[in-house]
Every structure is written in C-alpha cells, then in structure tokens.
Design an enzyme around this catalytic site. Structure first.
Site, mmCIF file in Angstrom:
data_model
loop_
_atom_site.group_PDB
_atom_site.id
_atom_site.type_symbol
_atom_site.label_atom_id
_atom_site.label_comp_id
_atom_site.label_asym_id
_atom_site.label_seq_id
_atom_site.Cartn_x
_atom_site.Cartn_y
_atom_site.Cartn_z
ATOM 1 N N TYR A 108 0.849 -1.189 0.000
ATOM 2 C CA TYR A 108 0.000 0.000 0.000
ATOM 3 C C TYR A 108 0.889 1.245 0.000
ATOM 4 O O TYR A 108 1.863 1.309 0.758
ATOM 5 C CB TYR A 108 -0.896 0.022 1.248
ATOM 6 C CG TYR A 108 -1.663 1.321 1.380
ATOM 7 C CD1 TYR A 108 -2.917 1.458 0.792
ATOM 8 C CD2 TYR A 108 -1.111 2.411 2.042
ATOM 9 C CE1 TYR A 108 -3.602 2.655 0.862
ATOM 10 C CE2 TYR A 108 -1.795 3.623 2.116
ATOM 11 C CZ TYR A 108 -3.037 3.735 1.519
ATOM 12 O OH TYR A 108 -3.702 4.923 1.579
ATOM 13 N N GLU A 197 -3.428 7.590 -4.027
ATOM 14 C CA GLU A 197 -3.215 6.278 -3.412
ATOM 15 C C GLU A 197 -2.977 5.205 -4.475
ATOM 16 O O GLU A 197 -3.630 5.220 -5.514
ATOM 17 C CB GLU A 197 -4.495 5.966 -2.616
ATOM 18 C CG GLU A 197 -4.495 4.709 -1.823
ATOM 19 C CD GLU A 197 -5.842 4.518 -1.130
ATOM 20 O OE1 GLU A 197 -5.974 4.962 0.023
ATOM 21 O OE2 GLU A 197 -6.752 3.945 -1.735
#
Ligand code: GDP
Ligand code: MN
Length: 387
Positions: A108, A197
């Site tokens: 992530y 993101e």
C-alpha cells in the site's frame, strides 16, 4: 473532485510510475476487442467512484476473451454493491481492461493531508491489497508514515526509509519503488490532491514493481488552476443532489443522517448540525442557501432536501440578516404547495421581516409545518419528530 482509476493511472504514467497497459471501454464488444489488443490474461475492472470492487466481484481476472465477455456483461448489467456504496449499489458504465500481472507481494502507498500537522503525509505498508482498512484498524504499526514539506516535497532520505519499510532490498526494485514514491508525492503536490493512493503496488515474480490500482481525489478549491484535471470530471458519477445544488448556487453536501437542514450561512449551518447532534439526531445534509437567496433558490433547496428518501424531518434555520425571513416564508409556502410536506418541517426564523414571515406562514396553514421559538427548541422538536 474524484476521478476514475483509468484517469489516475494516466497521471501515474505521466509521472513516470510503471503501470500495466490498459484500455477503457463502454461495451461488451469493446471489452473483447481490448482483450485481443492486449493479449494474454487481462483483468476487467469496473470504473466507479467506490472501492471494494475486488470483494464485490467487479475486478475479474480473465484468461480468455470469452471470460472477458462474460465479466463485461456481468459488470455492465449489474449494480455494484460494496462496503462503500450502500445497499442500493451503483451502476457501472465504464470498464478498464488491463494487462494482468502475476503477484508476489501487494503493498500500500498513499498520500493524504495530515490536518493536525498541516502537512502531507505518505503512508506505506507491506500489507497492501483489499484488506488495508482492517490492517489500519488491527495493526496500525504495519503502516509507516513520513510527513513531508508541501514545498520541498518528499526527500531522498524519506524515500529510502519508506522503501526500507516495504522490505525491498534488490537494487532494481529499490530504484523502481523510488520512482513510484517520488511520482506519487509529486502528483499530490503538483495537482493539489486531497488523496493519492496506489493499492496495491505489486511486486511480480520477475521482480517488477507496478501500480495496478490507483485512486485520486482533488481539492475543488484548487481546480481552477488545473485545466487537465477539470477535463477529467465525470458528472454522471457524482451525487445528483450535489450537482443540482451546484447549478442553483447552493452549497450542499449529502450526509448519512435523516434530518434535512436548510440554513443560511455556512457557520450557522455547522452550528445547526452540531445542535442536531447534541439533541441525539443525525443531519442528512449540509446546506447553505447563502445570504442573497431568492425564493426560487430556496424552493430548489426544498426540492433537493425532500427528494432524499432518507429524510424523515427537516429543520429550517434562518437568521434573516441579508436574507429576508419573508423570502424564506414565501419559498416554504410555494414548496409546500408544489411538493407537499410528507415529513415534518420544523421552522426557526429570526431577524429581518420575521413578523411578516410568521404571519404569512400562519395564514398559509401548512400541513406538517412545526414552528419553533428558538434554535434549541427547533432542534429538540425535529429530533423528537424523527425518533
Ligand atoms: P479494489 O478492490 O477496488 O481496490 O480493486 P483492485 O484493483 O485493488 O483489485 C483488487 C484485488 O484484485 C487486488 O488487491 C489484487 O489482489 C487483485 N488483482 C487486481 N489486478 C490483478 C492482476 O492483474 N493480477 C492478479 N493476480 N490479481 C489482481
Ligand atoms: Mn485497490
């Protein structure tokens, strides 16, 4: 403003982040054609402004064109329901057909604004993928953060620390991850993002580092200086009530509660939401009709609030300074005639022309209209009505 994954992927490519090849399509036939162009196994992905697509069955690996055909048919004809959509789900109009990759590890990487520290923060985790929310809740230490200066950007030592946290040591992978982290931080700053993101960023068995999902939100107040981002706007995916409000010059934000709010002034609207909460209620929206509201604007505000099926009661809170109470009274009467109040509408009016407004409302004798003597009284009454 939000953009689709395919648009965020393009911004990543432009910033030098490695992203697999892909095509955007709007029909089953085009999806199959894209599979032929790309070759091998592809992944078919719904392009919607909601996450949790993988778990909802709207990200599908398709080794052959017939499987792509079936996946495209399914996604274009079923509404996607995920944790982020609500039970009614959302329709899918666009699909991304991307070259599929083999995955050894999912990471992530995300940048948001840390409002407490007033600076952007990059967060990374070795436990990326569809469970990142659970990781954040269960094991926050698995998420490593670096705050960076909004003008200086992400520094080399910070890049090194974050890559170390990801456990990458191979020289080529460290270099590739560096491109990703720097690219993402640069996009965040240059494009005035509120969120940027990549989840997941993957490592392939061959040691490639690739971004295979991307999400970006942009600060609406800075859009005026980003024509390229403005051009990505997809109004069909936005909350229709928010669009209508924008067209009528009303500041409206949909929320999850059941008490509709019609207020003049942003500060008063926030105070109104606070007092509703204090009385145990939940606002269904933020709505500021503004100081120079017209009768037509106020009627449109009522239409928008009352069109929301969640609304079980409305609180009208007007302090007539520039806006006149009789203008609001006129709108209330017209809205009652036009749409009819199927839910109780509690009204607190104060200020310019309030006496005339009260007389107008009294003689109109509107069904389900509940007058309140002050704001506390109004909040208590509307909360009691929806309880
Ligand atoms: P999200 O669920 O909306 O976040 O959609 P993602 O694009 O992140 O996909 C969800 C999951 O599907 C990823 O975490 C991967 O595990 C898997 N996935 C997506 N693309 C690929 C791919 O090209 N190959 C493989 N093997 N898995 C993929
Ligand atoms: Mn994802």
């Amino acid at each position: 403003m939000k953009v689709h994954e395919y648009q965020a992927r393009q911004l990543l490519r432009d910033a030098g982040v490695p992203v697999p090849r892909s095509e955007v399509v709007e029909s089953i036939e085009a999806a199959v054609a894209a599979h032929h162009h790309i070759g091998g196994t592809v992944v078919v992905k719904a392009q919607v402004f909601a996450g949790g697509r993988g778990k909802a069955g709207f990200v599908k690996l398709c080794p052959t064109p017939p499987e792509t055909e079936a996946a495209a048919r399914f996604m274009l004809s079923n509404r996607m329901v995920s944790k982020q959509t609500g039970p009614e789900g959302i329709a899918v109009k666009k699909l991304l057909v991307a070259e599929a990759v083999d995955i050894s590890a999912e990471y992530y990487v995300g940048v948001v604004l840390d409002r407490t520290r007033r600076t952007p923060v990059m967060m990374v985790s070795r436990e990326g993928g569809v469970e990142i929310e659970e990781v954040a809740a269960r094991n926050p230490d698995a998420i490593v953060k670096e705050w960076f200066h909004p003008h200086l950007g992400l520094q080399s030592f910070q890049v090194a620390k974050l890559i170390d946290a990801l456990g990458l040591v191979d020289k080529g992978q460290v270099k590739a991850a560096g491109l990703v982290l720097r690219g993402l931080a640069r996009i965040f700053l240059e494009k005035d993002c509120s969120l940027a993101e990549i989840n997941p960023l993957v490592r392939t068995p061959a040691g490639q580092i690739l971004a295979i999902d991307a999400k970006m939100n942009f600060d609406d107040s800075a859009l005026f200086r980003h024509a390229d981002i403005q051009a990505m706007h997809d109004p069909t995916e936005e909350n229709s009530a928010e669009l209508r409000a924008k067209a009528a010059d009303l500041t409206y934000i949909a929320l999850d509660g059941n008490i509709g709010c019609l207020v003049n002034g942003a500060g008063l609207a926030m105070a109104t939401m606070d007092i509703i909460k204090l009385c145990g209620g939940e606002p269904a929206n933020f709505l500021d009709v503004g100081g120079s509201v017209t009768t037509e604007g106020a009627i449109e505000a009522f239409r928008i609030i009352l069109a929301d099926p969640k609304v079980k009661g409305v609180l009208v809170n007007i302090f007539g300074g520039i806006a006149k109470c009789d203008t609001i009274a006129e709108a209330l009467i017209a809205a009652a005639q036009e749409v009819g109040f199927k839910v109780p509408v509690v009204v607190r009016l104060e200020g310019t022309n309030v006496e005339r407004a009260r007389e107008m409302l009294k003689s109109a004798n509107i069904d389900r209209l509940v007058p309140a003597k002050d704001l506390t009284d109004a909040a208590r009454k509307v909360c009691a009505q929806v309880a």
